[in-house]
Design a protein around this motif. Structure first.
Motif, PDB file in Angstrom:
ATOM      1  N   GLN A 137      -7.519-119.884  55.112  1.00 54.35           N
ATOM      2  CA  GLN A 137      -7.522-118.456  55.420  1.00 54.35           C
ATOM      3  C   GLN A 137      -8.309-118.207  56.720  1.00 54.35           C
ATOM      4  O   GLN A 137      -7.904-117.401  57.563  1.00 54.35           O
ATOM      5  N   LEU A 138      -9.430-118.953  56.850  1.00 58.23           N
ATOM      6  CA  LEU A 138     -10.257-118.792  58.057  1.00 58.23           C
ATOM      7  C   LEU A 138      -9.499-119.249  59.305  1.00 58.23           C
ATOM      8  O   LEU A 138      -9.588-118.619  60.360  1.00 58.23           O
ATOM      9  N   THR A 139      -8.740-120.341  59.166  1.00 60.23           N
ATOM     10  CA  THR A 139      -7.959-120.827  60.304  1.00 60.23           C
ATOM     11  C   THR A 139      -6.952-119.760  60.730  1.00 60.23           C
ATOM     12  O   THR A 139      -6.752-119.531  61.936  1.00 60.23           O
ATOM     13  N   GLY A 140      -6.359-119.117  59.742  1.00 57.30           N
ATOM     14  CA  GLY A 140      -5.411-118.030  60.042  1.00 57.30           C
ATOM     15  C   GLY A 140      -6.095-116.905  60.786  1.00 57.30           C
ATOM     16  O   GLY A 140      -5.582-116.373  61.779  1.00 57.30           O
ATOM     17  N   LEU A 141      -7.312-116.574  60.315  1.00 53.68           N
ATOM     18  CA  LEU A 141      -8.091-115.496  60.947  1.00 53.68           C
ATOM     19  C   LEU A 141      -8.448-115.869  62.383  1.00 53.68           C
ATOM     20  O   LEU A 141      -8.370-115.042  63.304  1.00 53.68           O
TER      21      LEU A 141
END
Lengths: 82, 599
Positions: B283-287
């Motif tokens: 999710q953080l990579t997406g952010l």
């Protein structure tokens, strides 16, 4: 600002002795101010004090503060005109 | 055994690596030069800790947001969260800031450290920074050889920055050359196992190098040379954040309980943040992708994306942990308890604050104040009085005439048990701490040691005074009893006045009011001479009584003199220039004599 003024400023910044003396003058002035404030506060307390013995104590403190303030002024004068 | 074998095996492994691959040699040399730069940078900033940093820290810790900002700014400027956390620990252990403020600084330092990644990812890899490194090193070293402390400081900072640049350059070159002969990405591990393995590697690398900055530079240069995959680089960065707490933990070993609590907070913050980041890595990579696209970073610019990740990840930690500060402080206070201390054990003196001049002076002042607290209790009891009553508003005359019990406690025993051991620790601390100080700072420290000696002298004089005082305090002879009561009253007044001045230490006029005790002392001494003559002439006291009184008034005179001398140094919280001015305005012996005669 004129060049001479600038030179005086630069010298006072670079000269450690002069910088020290400036700090000392500032500190003495600060103390004199504090002593004057204390003397005034003590005089105010003296006016309101009904007890004779306590009044005498306050008077002694005023004398001491006054003497210290006078000494501070003397030191300051010496620093200004070495 | 394992510990003893670790270093030689590590050396052998490295030597083998250097022999097999000259490129690995260049990367390792880059790391070594980078670390050398960090050390030089720390040394340089330490030269300025004798004032600016400490003053700033004191002013910026009254509110949580201020401590947070201080952490961000100071770490961004110094590029070392370790140095900021070690200084914060030493401040905390010297009792200068609260634990909550310390935690705020540490949280801020975590965010501040991300600026390093931004700088290197944005400029370090694009510009030929080694071109700047050489002149910086040359100018820096020339400045290091200068005599003035601040010049040396600038020199270390410049040379440190130069070494950092040179180190990054060598790491970059090494990885570029390495790429042609060896493909490290073959060892890339995907999915959660990869995240965990590389996070652990990040922890290990940072623990060994004791610098998350150095690990981060390795990651960024490796990533730029496409020797590490982007996912693995993120995991390494998470690991580096946990590994960096090791410096704070080592720093806290020599600190007191508050220092250990702060290191605990640092560890909790970094471990919790890392756990959340690992849990939500995708999710953080997406952010990160969204934010990077929003600020105009190319999708394949992984080094800048790593910097974005580093900032988001640490920012997220702050958002998550900020509301938890108070419960966390409560938890750490409950779990890490101070070990039981005797009164003779120092509370503020430790190796953590010995290296920072102003902090060391403040720690010595606080410990000497504790020494005074012990001593004033001994002196009050030696006069057969209660210290709490002396320091209250009660009438001293009523207190003295109402206390007629002979003194039963042993001043010597109390001195040996509570005071002597504490004073010995202060003396040892002062001797060790002054080696890193400027002459004016050393003088301040020596003045504090002298104040400690004055306190000890005052106790010794009280001991001599106590013998006869104990005998005459309940004597049938009203005249001698009255004279000894006067001595007790005078000393009680001194203790009360010292306490008043102590509470107004920031006001120079209060410190100067101690001169009134000196005037009073001179006046009493003169009056006693006349009184003593009358008492002997009129046979109101015996000759041995008169000798005792003469000796004991002398002891009381010395107790007062030593306590006032101590108070002038110990109670003044002004800066050294003001302290010097206080001394020059204070009245000398002749002026005091004049005032004593006047009234």
């Amino acid at each position: 600002m004129k060049i001479r003024k600038l030179l005086v400023k630069a010298r006072s910044l670079l000269d450690a002795k002069e910088r020290k003396s400036k700090v000392k003058k500032k500190s003495i002035k600060h103390i004199i101010k504090k002593l004057r404030k204390r003397e005034k506060a003590l005089q105010g307390r003296l006016k309101k004090e009904p007890s004779k013995s306590k009044s005498a104590k306050i008077s002694e403190q005023i004398n001491l503060t006054h003497a210290q303030r006078k000494k501070g002024l003397k030191v300051l004068k010496k620093l200004k005109n070495p | 055994m394992i510990r003893r074998l670790f270093l030689p095996s590590f050396f052998v492994l490295l030597a083998y690596g250097f022999w097999v691959s000259p490129d690995f040699n260049e990367i390792a040399a880059g790391v070594a030069i980078f670390l050398l730069g960090m050390l030089a940078l720390e040394e340089g900033f330490k030269a300025f800790t004798g004032g600016v940093l400490e003053k700033l820290l004191r002013r910026t810790t009254d509110k949580l947001w201020k401590s947070l900002c201080f952490g961000v700014v100071s770490t961004s400027v110094m590029q070392s969260s370790s140095l900021v956390s070690v200084i914060t620990i030493s401040f905390l252990s010297a009792g200068l800031i609260s634990l909550t403020a310390g935690v705020g600084i540490i949280f801020g330092a975590n965010l501040g450290t991300t600026t390093g990644a931004w700088l290197v990812a944005a400029f370090g890899l694009k510009l030929n920074i080694s071109a700047y490194a050489m002149p910086m090193l040359v100018f820096g070293v020339i400045l290091i050889f200068q005599k003035a402390r601040h010049m040396k400081g600038y020199g270390y900072i410049l040379a440190g920055l130069g070494a950092l640049f040179l180190g990054i350059h060598h790491m970059k070159e090494g990885f570029e050359a390495f790429k042609d002969s060896f493909d490290l990405t073959a060892y890339a591990v995907g999915g959660y196992p990869g995240v965990l393995i590389f996070a652990l590697l990040g922890v290990l690398a940072t623990v060994v190098m004791q610098s998350s900055h150095a690990t981060l530079m390795l990651i960024i240069t490796g990533l730029a040379a496409q020797q590490i995959t982007y996912e693995n680089a993120l995991a390494l960065a998470i690991g580096a954040n946990i590994g960096t707490t090791i410096t704070a933990i080592i720093g806290s070993l020599s600190a007191n309980v508050d220092g250990r609590r702060l290191a605990g907070a640092h560890l909790i913050f970094n471990v919790v943040t890392a756990a959340v980041a690992i849990g939500f890595i995708y999710q953080l990579t997406g952010l990160v992708d969204t934010v990077a696209a929003w600020i105009g970073i190319a999708p394949d610019n992984y080094t800048l994306k790593l910097a974005v990740f580093h900032s988001i990840f640490n920012g997220l930690g702050i958002v998550l942990m900020l509301p938890m500060i108070d419960p966390m402080v409560r938890f750490l206070t409950r779990t890490l308890k101070p070990r039981a201390r005797t009164t003779a054990e120092a509370r503020y003196l430790n190796a953590a604050n010995r290296g920072l001049p102003d902090t060391a002076i403040e720690a010595a002042r606080k410990e000497t104040l504790r020494l005074y607290d012990q001593a004033s209790e001994v002196i009050a009891e030696g006069l057969s009085l209660d210290l709490d009553e002396i320091l209250s508003e009660k009438s001293i005359e009523a207190m003295v005439t109402g206390a007629r019990k002979p003194v039963t406690f042993d001043v010597d025993e109390r001195y040996n048990h509570n005071v002597k051991a504490l004073f010995a620790q202060i003396v040892e601390f002062v001797s060790n701490a002054q080696s890193t100080m400027s002459p004016s700072q050393s003088n301040e420290l020596f003045a504090l040691r002298a104040a400690g000696r004055d306190i000890v002298e005052a106790i010794k004089d009280t001991k001599h005074l106590q013998k006869n005082l104990s005998r005459y305090v309940a004597s049938d002879n009203e005249n001698i009893r009255r004279e000894y009561d006067q001595i007790r009253m005078n000393l009680a007044v001194v203790l009360r006045q010292l306490d008043t001045v102590r509470r107004q230490g920031h006001d120079s006029s209060a410190i100067l009011s101690l001169d009134s005790i000196k005037v009073e002392m001179k006046r009493y001494d003169k009056a006693l001479e006349i009184k003593l003559n009358n008492l002997i002439r009129e046979r109101l006291i015996s000759a041995p009584m008169s000798i005792s009184l003469m000796n004991d008034s002398g002891y009381a005179y010395h107790v007062t003199k030593n306590l006032v001398k101590m108070g002038e140094v110990l109670f003044s919280t002004s800066e050294s220039a003001l302290k010097d001015a206080e001394k020059s305005v204070s009245l000398d012996e002749a002026e005091l004599d004049e005032l004593a005669q006047e009234n």
